[in-house]
Design a protein around this motif. Structure first.
Motif, PDB file in Angstrom:
ATOM      1  N   LEU A 173       0.824  -1.204   0.000  1.00  0.00           N
ATOM      2  CA  LEU A 173       0.000   0.000   0.000  1.00  0.00           C
ATOM      3  C   LEU A 173       0.862   1.259   0.000  1.00  0.00           C
ATOM      4  O   LEU A 173       0.608   2.201  -0.769  1.00  0.00           O
ATOM      5  CB  LEU A 173      -0.914  -0.016   1.224  1.00  0.00           C
ATOM      6  CG  LEU A 173      -1.848   1.172   1.425  1.00  0.00           C
ATOM      7  CD1 LEU A 173      -2.849   1.258   0.276  1.00  0.00           C
ATOM      8  CD2 LEU A 173      -2.568   1.061   2.763  1.00  0.00           C
ATOM      9  N   PHE A 174       1.891   1.294   0.828  1.00  0.00           N
ATOM     10  CA  PHE A 174       2.760   2.469   0.885  1.00  0.00           C
ATOM     11  C   PHE A 174       3.514   2.681  -0.432  1.00  0.00           C
ATOM     12  O   PHE A 174       3.678   3.816  -0.899  1.00  0.00           O
ATOM     13  CB  PHE A 174       3.755   2.337   2.042  1.00  0.00           C
ATOM     14  CG  PHE A 174       3.121   2.392   3.397  1.00  0.00           C
ATOM     15  CD1 PHE A 174       2.009   3.172   3.631  1.00  0.00           C
ATOM     16  CD2 PHE A 174       3.632   1.635   4.451  1.00  0.00           C
ATOM     17  CE1 PHE A 174       1.402   3.216   4.881  1.00  0.00           C
ATOM     18  CE2 PHE A 174       3.039   1.669   5.704  1.00  0.00           C
ATOM     19  CZ  PHE A 174       1.923   2.463   5.917  1.00  0.00           C
ATOM     20  N   THR A 175       3.972   1.588  -1.041  1.00  0.00           N
ATOM     21  CA  THR A 175       4.674   1.740  -2.315  1.00  0.00           C
ATOM     22  C   THR A 175       3.723   2.207  -3.409  1.00  0.00           C
ATOM     23  O   THR A 175       4.119   2.974  -4.285  1.00  0.00           O
ATOM     24  CB  THR A 175       5.340   0.415  -2.742  1.00  0.00           C
ATOM     25  OG1 THR A 175       4.335  -0.593  -2.906  1.00  0.00           O
ATOM     26  CG2 THR A 175       6.354  -0.043  -1.728  1.00  0.00           C
ATOM     27  N   VAL A 176       2.471   1.754  -3.360  1.00  0.00           N
ATOM     28  CA  VAL A 176       1.478   2.222  -4.331  1.00  0.00           C
ATOM     29  C   VAL A 176       1.258   3.727  -4.177  1.00  0.00           C
ATOM     30  O   VAL A 176       1.180   4.459  -5.178  1.00  0.00           O
ATOM     31  CB  VAL A 176       0.149   1.460  -4.157  1.00  0.00           C
ATOM     32  CG1 VAL A 176      -0.980   2.153  -4.920  1.00  0.00           C
ATOM     33  CG2 VAL A 176       0.299   0.031  -4.661  1.00  0.00           C
ATOM     34  N   MET A 177       1.178   4.215  -2.958  1.00  0.00           N
ATOM     35  CA  MET A 177       0.983   5.640  -2.723  1.00  0.00           C
ATOM     36  C   MET A 177       2.116   6.467  -3.342  1.00  0.00           C
ATOM     37  O   MET A 177       1.891   7.387  -4.135  1.00  0.00           O
ATOM     38  CB  MET A 177       0.916   5.921  -1.219  1.00  0.00           C
ATOM     39  CG  MET A 177      -0.307   5.395  -0.514  1.00  0.00           C
ATOM     40  SD  MET A 177      -0.190   5.712   1.273  1.00  0.00           S
ATOM     41  CE  MET A 177      -1.740   5.021   1.852  1.00  0.00           C
TER      42      MET A 177
ATOM     43  N   ALA B 253     -10.748  -9.454  -5.461  1.00  0.00           N
ATOM     44  CA  ALA B 253     -11.100  -8.229  -6.179  1.00  0.00           C
ATOM     45  C   ALA B 253     -11.180  -7.042  -5.237  1.00  0.00           C
ATOM     46  O   ALA B 253     -10.837  -5.919  -5.613  1.00  0.00           O
ATOM     47  CB  ALA B 253     -12.427  -8.406  -6.920  1.00  0.00           C
ATOM     48  N   PHE B 254     -11.624  -7.268  -4.013  1.00  0.00           N
ATOM     49  CA  PHE B 254     -11.708  -6.159  -3.060  1.00  0.00           C
ATOM     50  C   PHE B 254     -10.327  -5.586  -2.773  1.00  0.00           C
ATOM     51  O   PHE B 254     -10.145  -4.365  -2.730  1.00  0.00           O
ATOM     52  CB  PHE B 254     -12.368  -6.611  -1.758  1.00  0.00           C
ATOM     53  CG  PHE B 254     -12.317  -5.563  -0.681  1.00  0.00           C
ATOM     54  CD1 PHE B 254     -13.152  -4.463  -0.732  1.00  0.00           C
ATOM     55  CD2 PHE B 254     -11.416  -5.671   0.369  1.00  0.00           C
ATOM     56  CE1 PHE B 254     -13.097  -3.487   0.252  1.00  0.00           C
ATOM     57  CE2 PHE B 254     -11.343  -4.697   1.356  1.00  0.00           C
ATOM     58  CZ  PHE B 254     -12.196  -3.604   1.301  1.00  0.00           C
TER      59      PHE B 254
ATOM     60  N   LEU C  30      -6.444  -1.168  -3.495  1.00  0.00           N
ATOM     61  CA  LEU C  30      -5.178  -0.616  -3.974  1.00  0.00           C
ATOM     62  C   LEU C  30      -5.392   0.282  -5.183  1.00  0.00           C
ATOM     63  O   LEU C  30      -4.725   1.312  -5.330  1.00  0.00           O
ATOM     64  CB  LEU C  30      -4.206  -1.745  -4.317  1.00  0.00           C
ATOM     65  CG  LEU C  30      -3.612  -2.513  -3.140  1.00  0.00           C
ATOM     66  CD1 LEU C  30      -2.704  -3.618  -3.626  1.00  0.00           C
ATOM     67  CD2 LEU C  30      -2.839  -1.577  -2.217  1.00  0.00           C
ATOM     68  N   ALA C  31      -6.324  -0.114  -6.069  1.00  0.00           N
ATOM     69  CA  ALA C  31      -6.622   0.735  -7.222  1.00  0.00           C
ATOM     70  C   ALA C  31      -7.176   2.076  -6.771  1.00  0.00           C
ATOM     71  O   ALA C  31      -6.846   3.131  -7.341  1.00  0.00           O
ATOM     72  CB  ALA C  31      -7.624   0.033  -8.140  1.00  0.00           C
TER      73      ALA C  31
ATOM     74  N   LYS D 188      -5.344   5.596  -7.576  1.00  0.00           N
ATOM     75  CA  LYS D 188      -6.006   6.655  -8.327  1.00  0.00           C
ATOM     76  C   LYS D 188      -6.037   7.974  -7.564  1.00  0.00           C
ATOM     77  O   LYS D 188      -5.901   9.045  -8.160  1.00  0.00           O
ATOM     78  CB  LYS D 188      -7.425   6.224  -8.692  1.00  0.00           C
ATOM     79  CG  LYS D 188      -7.469   5.114  -9.724  1.00  0.00           C
ATOM     80  CD  LYS D 188      -8.880   4.592  -9.906  1.00  0.00           C
ATOM     81  CE  LYS D 188      -8.917   3.399 -10.843  1.00  0.00           C
ATOM     82  NZ  LYS D 188     -10.271   2.842 -10.988  1.00  0.00           N
ATOM     83  N   ILE D 189      -6.222   7.884  -6.245  1.00  0.00           N
ATOM     84  CA  ILE D 189      -6.197   9.112  -5.439  1.00  0.00           C
ATOM     85  C   ILE D 189      -4.849   9.810  -5.580  1.00  0.00           C
ATOM     86  O   ILE D 189      -4.772  11.029  -5.782  1.00  0.00           O
ATOM     87  CB  ILE D 189      -6.496   8.788  -3.967  1.00  0.00           C
ATOM     88  CG1 ILE D 189      -7.955   8.359  -3.793  1.00  0.00           C
ATOM     89  CG2 ILE D 189      -6.183   9.991  -3.077  1.00  0.00           C
ATOM     90  CD1 ILE D 189      -8.281   7.869  -2.399  1.00  0.00           C
TER      91      ILE D 189
END
Length: 474
Positions: free
Chosen positions: A236-240, A371-372, A377-378, A382-383
């Motif tokens: 999650l942090f890397t996605v941000m 999927a959730f 993460l999607a 996107k944010i």
């Protein structure tokens, strides 16, 4: 009920599954790179307004992500859980791609907002169920690398198509610009035609994985369980950080290459083409590297090599360009090749890592909700993507940068360089550091998968034991 633990797709199934990402990539690249210069430079909207509109449209799409993921996990139809959602997304994207890339009426900020919002929603309707489908096909550590690697290869093919069209258009005398009406219209048509074809191939040749009955849990409880999942938090942090870095970088890439580096439109398009071509070449390498040294170590290795190359961009602009401007293009080309060769590691191995994290989540939550987690993460991605483009373009406008003008102040050009290189560089360094802490190795994933398979088998046996048996008639 068949176990997915050791499922291996044959080459035909792998092709059929991966084919759908081609049109999604064809439309995905222009959304990130060409829409800002197309609607601001070619169509004449205000650059800052375009950035804000794109940010708001992305945020509007974010709201529906968790619901699509949750509903997809709980969908039960004769056609499967994922197919109905993919069909809906294909229809929405076909219509919106034509309207966004082939505008026939007076253009306004409201028009851009409406159709870019629609195309984001259509993309989400496909992306989340499709991503979950891929994660559930196999539980094998290495096969997951193979599936995500194949998908990434086809995605890069789509990106090559997306970048080739503007190159051809700029060479054909279409005002010498990559973001022209002709090239954008071609991309819209290609997307609208390919989507139903690719979806049909997917549905025909790739069966959905067997559904394992699990007990549903409340939304808030499930969210708490996910956020307490250590490996999921790291992803999650890397996605941000990665989302905001990639959004800032991609949103100003064309402007940087043409306004700061001083390259012609055809040279800028060629650099992007080489980036994706090198990524195609590098993709099989990272599948093998991830299998040998571990997925997260492969991502870290690729990140370090890429960042070392990308850190040379300021030297090219502020040292090499003043003394030898003719060497700027070759120097940037060398940097792009290195970035391209390493760029596939994160999408291939990162997606495979997420599939492993889903196994851990299923053990902790008791519900199969692939999927959730993809949707959550999607949503976060996107944010932060919206924040990136919504911050970068207004900052450029504040600095006095003029996207359609031929002359800009040194300060405005420095700010463009910062948005393209310096800010993303710092954020990507943070990503590499976080990924290095990821704990799920091959051995641990095998233990997780074994525990999950045993639990699912016990649950299936328990359900069979309590189900009433129908006695045969005399």
């Amino acid at each position: 009920m068949d176990s997915a633990a050791n499922v291996r797709l044959n080459k035909g199934e792998l092709f059929a599954f991966s084919f759908l990402v081609v049109p999604m990539a064809v439309i995905g690249l222009p959304l990130a790179i060409y829409i800002p210069p197309f609607y601001s430079g070619t169509l004449g909207l205000d650059l800052a307004a375009v950035g804000i509109v794109m940010m708001l449209a992305r945020l509007a799409d974010v709201v529906i992500d968790p619901f699509i993921g949750r509903w997809s996990d709980r969908t039960r139809t004769r056609w499967g859980r994922r197919r109905p959602w993919v069909i809906a997304g294909v229809v929405v994207m076909m219509i919106s791609s034509i309207m966004l890339f082939m505008p026939q009426i007076s253009i306004s900020n409201l028009y851009l907002f409406a159709w870019i919002s629609a195309i984001y929603i259509g993309y989400t309707l496909i992306e989340i169920p499709y991503g979950a489908w891929g994660a559930e096909i196999s539980g094998d550590y290495h096969e997951r690398n193979r599936i995500t690697g194949s998908r990434q290869m086809f995605s890069l093919i789509g990106l090559l198509v997306a970048i080739t069209v503007p190159i051809v258009a700029s060479q054909s005398g279409d005002h010498g610009t990559a973001a022209s009406r002709t090239s954008m219209a071609a991309l819209g048509i290609i997307t609208a035609v390919m989507l139903p074809i690719c979806a049909t191939v997917l549905f025909r040749f790739v069966p959905e994985p067997s559904f394992h009955h699990t007990e549903p849990i409340a939304f808030r409880q499930g969210l708490r369980i996910a956020l307490r999942n250590g490996p999921f938090r790291l992803i999650l942090f890397t996605v941000m950080l990665g989302a905001i870095a990639g959004s800032v970088n991609a949103g100003v890439a064309i402007l940087f290459l043409e306004k700061v580096a001083g390259l012609a439109s055809s040279q800028s398009s060629l650099l992007i083409f080489v980036l994706f071509l090198a990524a195609v070449v590098g993709s099989p390498v990272w599948v093998r590297v991830g299998g040998r040294i571990g997925k997260h170590r492969g991502v870290v290795l690729a990140g370090i090599v890429s960042l070392c190359a990308f850190a040379l961009v300021p030297a090219v602009i502020y040292w090499l360009k003043p003394i030898a401007p003719e060497w700027v293009f070759p120097a940037l080309l060398a940097i792009i090749v290195v970035q391209g060769l390493t760029s596939s590691a994160s999408p291939i191995l990162g997606a495979s890592m997420l599939a492993d994290v889903v196994d851990l989540d299923t053990l902790k939550s008791g519900e199969q909700r692939t999927a959730f987690l993809f949707a959550f993460l999607a949503m976060v991605r996107k944010i932060f993507e919206a924040a990136g483009v919504g911050i970068a373009l207004p900052i450029l406008s504040w600095s006095g940068f003029n996207a359609s003008g031929s002359v800009n102040t040194p300060f405005a050009l420095f700010m463009l360089t910062a948005m393209y290189c310096l800010v993303p560089l710092a954020l990507w360094v943070g990503c590499v550091f976080i990924v290095a802490q990821y704990p799920i190795t091959h051995e641990r994933q095998q233990r997780l998968r074994g525990a999950l398979e045993r639990r699912l088998a016990r649950r299936a046996a328990s359900r069979l034991a309590v189900e009433p048996r129908v006695m045969p008639a005399d």
